[in-house]
Design an enzyme around this catalytic site. Structure first.
Site, mmCIF file in Angstrom:
data_model
loop_
_atom_site.group_PDB
_atom_site.id
_atom_site.type_symbol
_atom_site.label_atom_id
_atom_site.label_comp_id
_atom_site.label_asym_id
_atom_site.label_seq_id
_atom_site.Cartn_x
_atom_site.Cartn_y
_atom_site.Cartn_z
ATOM 1 C CB ALA A 64 -0.919 -0.011 1.217
ATOM 2 N N GLY A 109 -0.968 -5.575 0.434
ATOM 3 C CA GLY A 109 -2.101 -5.427 -0.473
ATOM 4 C C GLY A 109 -1.868 -6.052 -1.826
ATOM 5 C CD GLU A 112 -4.610 -7.753 2.068
ATOM 6 O OE1 GLU A 112 -5.386 -7.944 3.017
ATOM 7 O OE2 GLU A 112 -4.098 -6.639 1.820
ATOM 8 C CD GLU A 132 -0.187 -6.297 5.448
ATOM 9 O OE1 GLU A 132 -0.826 -6.269 4.385
ATOM 10 O OE2 GLU A 132 0.523 -7.269 5.797
#
Length: 258
Positions: A64, A109, A112, A132
């Site tokens: 991210a 992300g 993901e 994270e």
């Protein structure tokens, strides 16, 4: 250059994420990915499969945009996550199979996003992880849900709690990816699979994706009903009859997508 762009060749669409140097998933990039897939959906008859990859040599998606986290509060964070969930759902529920061609970094992300794809192929130089917790957060773009379709619970917790990086070979062993290629060859492998899918009966492929995605969270009896409804719905199609006739007549089928 657009943050996400696509091209279609021989019924295969290639979607490329272009946010150098690491293809970080800031809000504009996520929205660009969503728009690319929505545009492809409007012209879905021109393709039979999609390959999703990251531009440049460093990353599929490295994660991210961390700078945006500083000013977040609970309300704005919730809005951000819910919007991201919608973007990821557009990729996951796309009409045709989506194959991730992963090289370099595939973190947070980005991993993901890869888990929203139907199949993941990785270059030997690829690296995976959920880092994270190093920022005192956790995977929030569907990672705590989708990862459990692929990883054992203990293995997933190990990755999330430690925040450590794993290699492409480990990702293959864990079940996060389906194939590891030599460096520089992952796009060729992904395109080979995409073109193979494109030669199959398109109605059958699309219905299979729908059945698989719907059934993974359903009890057995409900899943069987979904499966039988979708399968039976194909029985009136030209392509189902053509596939059977071609098999009997020992020739290649000519599918029309209807």
């Amino acid at each position: 250059m657009a943050l996400a762009q696509y091209e279609i060749t021989d019924q295969v669409a290639i979607v490329t994420i272009n946010n150098p140097p690491l293809n970080a998933l800031d809000v504009p990039t996520k929205l660009a990915i969503e728009e690319a897939f929505l545009e492809l959906d409007r012209i879905r008859d021109q393709m039979r499969a999609v390959v999703l990859t990251g531009g440049g040599e460093k990353a599929f998606v490295a994660g991210a945009d961390i700078k945006a986290f500083v000013d977040l509060e609970p309300e704005s964070a919730k809005r951000r996550l819910m919007r991201s969930h919608k973007v990821y759902e557009v990729v996951e529920s796309f009409h045709w199979p989506v194959i991730a061609a992963i090289h370099g970094f595939c973190f947070g992300g980005g991993l993901e996003l890869a888990l929203c794809c139907d199949v993941r192929y990785a270059s030997r130089d690829a690296q995976f992880g959920f880092p994270e917790v190093k920022l005192s957060i956790f995977p929030g773009n569907g990672g705590t849900v989708r990862s459990q379709y692929f990883l054992g619970l203990g293995r997933f917790k190990e990755m999330v709690y430690s925040g450590e990086t794993i290699s492409s070979e480990q990702a293959l062993q864990y079940g996060l990816v389906e194939k590891v290629t030599e460096s520089g060859q992952v796009m060729d492998a992904a395109l080979e699979l995409a073109h193979k899918i494109a030669r199959r009966g398109p109605l059958g492929v699309a219905a299979a994706k729908k059945a698989i995605n719907r059934n993974r969270d359903l009890p057995l009896q409900q899943g069987l009903e979904v499966e039988s409804d979708l399968w039976a719905g194909l029985s009136l199609s030209h392509d189902m009859k053509e596939g059977a006739k071609a098999f009997i007549e020992k020739r290649k089928p000519k599918y029309l997508g209807k």
